[in-house]
Design a protein around this motif. Sequence first.
Motif, mmCIF file in Angstrom:
data_model
loop_
_atom_site.group_PDB
_atom_site.id
_atom_site.type_symbol
_atom_site.label_atom_id
_atom_site.label_comp_id
_atom_site.label_asym_id
_atom_site.label_seq_id
_atom_site.Cartn_x
_atom_site.Cartn_y
_atom_site.Cartn_z
ATOM 1 N N MET A 31 0.823 -1.195 -0.630
ATOM 2 C CA MET A 31 0.086 -0.210 -0.031
ATOM 3 C C MET A 31 1.391 1.216 -0.041
ATOM 4 O O MET A 31 -0.267 2.209 -0.066
ATOM 5 C CB MET A 31 -1.097 -0.597 1.221
ATOM 6 C CG MET A 31 -2.649 -0.925 1.163
ATOM 7 S SD MET A 31 -3.248 -0.887 2.041
ATOM 8 C CE MET A 31 -2.212 -1.254 3.760
ATOM 9 N N TYR A 55 -9.438 10.199 3.972
ATOM 10 C CA TYR A 55 -8.382 8.434 3.902
ATOM 11 C C TYR A 55 -9.152 8.481 4.285
ATOM 12 O O TYR A 55 -9.235 6.937 4.764
ATOM 13 C CB TYR A 55 -7.558 9.147 4.306
ATOM 14 C CG TYR A 55 -5.944 9.198 2.760
ATOM 15 C CD1 TYR A 55 -5.959 8.381 2.051
ATOM 16 C CD2 TYR A 55 -5.979 10.258 2.691
ATOM 17 C CE1 TYR A 55 -5.560 8.207 1.009
ATOM 18 C CE2 TYR A 55 -4.975 11.045 1.385
ATOM 19 C CZ TYR A 55 -4.737 9.425 0.898
ATOM 20 O OH TYR A 55 -3.722 9.273 -0.229
ATOM 21 N N MET A 59 -10.661 4.522 4.544
ATOM 22 C CA MET A 59 -10.472 2.714 4.874
ATOM 23 C C MET A 59 -11.574 2.051 5.683
ATOM 24 O O MET A 59 -11.837 1.330 5.694
ATOM 25 C CB MET A 59 -9.762 3.826 6.332
ATOM 26 C CG MET A 59 -8.875 2.788 7.502
ATOM 27 S SD MET A 59 -7.866 3.065 8.629
ATOM 28 C CE MET A 59 -9.060 4.044 9.541
ATOM 29 N N MET A 62 -12.765 0.348 2.835
ATOM 30 C CA MET A 62 -12.515 -0.927 1.935
ATOM 31 C C MET A 62 -12.272 -1.923 3.483
ATOM 32 O O MET A 62 -11.745 -3.192 3.409
ATOM 33 C CB MET A 62 -10.613 -0.401 1.578
ATOM 34 C CG MET A 62 -10.895 -0.182 0.415
ATOM 35 S SD MET A 62 -11.333 -0.385 -0.806
ATOM 36 C CE MET A 62 -10.623 -2.150 -0.509
ATOM 37 N N SER A 212 -6.665 4.439 -2.787
ATOM 38 C CA SER A 212 -5.153 4.223 -2.391
ATOM 39 C C SER A 212 -4.951 3.391 -1.426
ATOM 40 O O SER A 212 -3.665 3.531 -0.669
ATOM 41 C CB SER A 212 -4.889 5.994 -1.518
ATOM 42 O OG SER A 212 -5.760 6.672 -2.021
ATOM 43 N N PHE A 213 -5.974 2.449 -0.694
ATOM 44 C CA PHE A 213 -5.839 1.468 -0.639
ATOM 45 C C PHE A 213 -5.655 -0.097 -1.561
ATOM 46 O O PHE A 213 -5.308 -1.027 -0.514
ATOM 47 C CB PHE A 213 -6.939 1.057 0.718
ATOM 48 C CG PHE A 213 -7.404 2.054 1.655
ATOM 49 C CD1 PHE A 213 -6.144 1.830 2.984
ATOM 50 C CD2 PHE A 213 -7.711 3.594 1.566
ATOM 51 C CE1 PHE A 213 -6.506 3.390 3.760
ATOM 52 C CE2 PHE A 213 -7.654 4.472 2.407
ATOM 53 C CZ PHE A 213 -7.242 3.709 3.564
ATOM 54 N N PHE A 216 -4.145 -4.022 -0.152
ATOM 55 C CA PHE A 216 -3.663 -4.716 0.630
ATOM 56 C C PHE A 216 -4.064 -6.427 0.425
ATOM 57 O O PHE A 216 -3.551 -7.065 1.119
ATOM 58 C CB PHE A 216 -4.550 -4.072 2.525
ATOM 59 C CG PHE A 216 -6.292 -4.641 1.396
ATOM 60 C CD1 PHE A 216 -6.736 -5.400 1.906
ATOM 61 C CD2 PHE A 216 -6.927 -3.726 0.848
ATOM 62 C CE1 PHE A 216 -8.030 -5.800 2.209
ATOM 63 C CE2 PHE A 216 -8.433 -4.060 0.370
ATOM 64 C CZ PHE A 216 -8.648 -5.247 0.387
ATOM 65 N N LEU A 241 -4.279 -2.448 7.019
ATOM 66 C CA LEU A 241 -5.224 -1.227 6.204
ATOM 67 C C LEU A 241 -5.489 -0.156 7.699
ATOM 68 O O LEU A 241 -5.530 1.052 7.378
ATOM 69 C CB LEU A 241 -6.650 -1.779 6.092
ATOM 70 C CG LEU A 241 -7.392 -2.456 4.649
ATOM 71 C CD1 LEU A 241 -8.231 -2.715 5.027
ATOM 72 C CD2 LEU A 241 -7.028 -1.086 4.172
ATOM 73 N N ALA A 244 -2.187 1.674 7.979
ATOM 74 C CA ALA A 244 -1.596 2.404 6.610
ATOM 75 C C ALA A 244 -2.735 3.792 6.939
ATOM 76 O O ALA A 244 -2.538 4.634 6.761
ATOM 77 C CB ALA A 244 -1.735 2.078 5.496
ATOM 78 N N GLY A 245 -3.796 3.310 7.439
ATOM 79 C CA GLY A 245 -5.005 4.409 7.256
ATOM 80 C C GLY A 245 -4.613 5.262 8.500
ATOM 81 O O GLY A 245 -5.083 6.718 7.786
#
Length: 460
Positions: A31, A55, A59, A62, A212-213, A216, A241, A244-245
């Motif tokens: 990611m 974002y 998140m 996803m 953007s995700f 994963f 996730l 990263a988020g």
Amino acid sequence: MSEDLERFGYKQELERSLRFGDLLVYGLIFMVPIAPFGIFGSVFQGSGGMVALAYIIGMIAMMFTANSYAQMSRAFPMAGSVYTYASRGIAAPVGFLAGWVIILDYVLVPGLLYLIASVATNSLVPAIPVWAWLIAFVALNTVVNYLGIEMTARINKLMLVGELIVLAIYLIVGVIALAHGKGHGFNLTPLYDSAMFSWGLVFGAVSIAVLSFLGFDGISMLAEENKDSIRSIGRSMVAALLLAGTLFVVQTWVAALLVSDPGGLVAHGDPDGTAFYDTARTAGGGWLAVLTAVSTAVAWGFANSLVAQAATARLLYAMARDRKLPSFLARIHPTRKVPVNATFLVAGVSLVLGIFMSLRDDGIRVMTSLVNFGALAAFLVLHVSVVTHYVVRKRSRDWFRHLLFPIIGFAILLYVVVNANIAAQVLGFVWLAIGMVILIISNLTGHKLAPADISESETV
């Protein structure tokens, strides 16, 4: 865990050497913890400046897809991702089409990453042409992946540490700069701006932030190299996730407060892709702008493309093992335990595509659109697989994980696909049509596209 594979008609060929931590690092690298460095301007414009909100929404969206991956990876702990889950969760023809669509994502992703990184490094060192950078990045990553998954895992950890160090430097310098009066000071506008907020803008932000995700899901490709329990696949996806988020929200919040002309960025966008580096220059000067730009090139051209190449090779291996692709792609190196031919094929395709697209003005945009369409279309099939396998076939009464969450995830992604770039929709459906023709021809000629012992597939 080799018994799990044997129950589905396969032999354990890949080396089981990865733990939960390795899977988590793999997902984070895929990611890219500093991914917003390269796309910050586009997300800022699309969200009306509420980039942190974009974002957060992405998140959450996803997470529903991560739940579906977790459920299907427990039922079918094998390489192949959506291809495997749809083949066994719905039917073999659907699995083939899902695998065919996600090939758009996986096969194009390494080439796209190499191209973006090569263009970035060429801008820093113009004397070396884009094609030369492409060859260097492809050669380096191919050697690392050829040496085995353990070598890839070790490199992943080093690269993750490097990215996090750069991110920490940016955040520290950025916060200090804000405290000294640079930028717009500390406020909540990156999360909520009453002057800009509208539900249409929120849903538009979802379509940007979700993309953007992507990456994963590559963790599921390592199911046959996972040494821990089968639950580690799903858990590592969710953890990746969340981590990263959180990093995305924090860094874009600080960056948004350092944008010199928010209104201009929203109105005119970021055609040169330098918006984030401009905030770095505002916070710390030219050295920080160069540091963030170089780290972006390395992250995309080496770290991210390294894991993308590994995941793509395992998708081709899984489909070739089931006779859906040429059998030579199923060859495993006798000592290194990696899908060697698939790895080399991905390298070759990435190199050719990268060089070809570098000659087009819209090369990056076209490849990005196709990658996004392929991934999101495959995710739609994933959610259907969960409902079909658990609720319809297994009569599950876990309404949240097996029905409600997949339906919500499906609805969110369907919105994104419907509102995708028109050119991507056209090319994506053309690719799907080609897959349907191959499927029809295979059935007419008696070459049924079915995995080994598919009738025996049972949930664990």
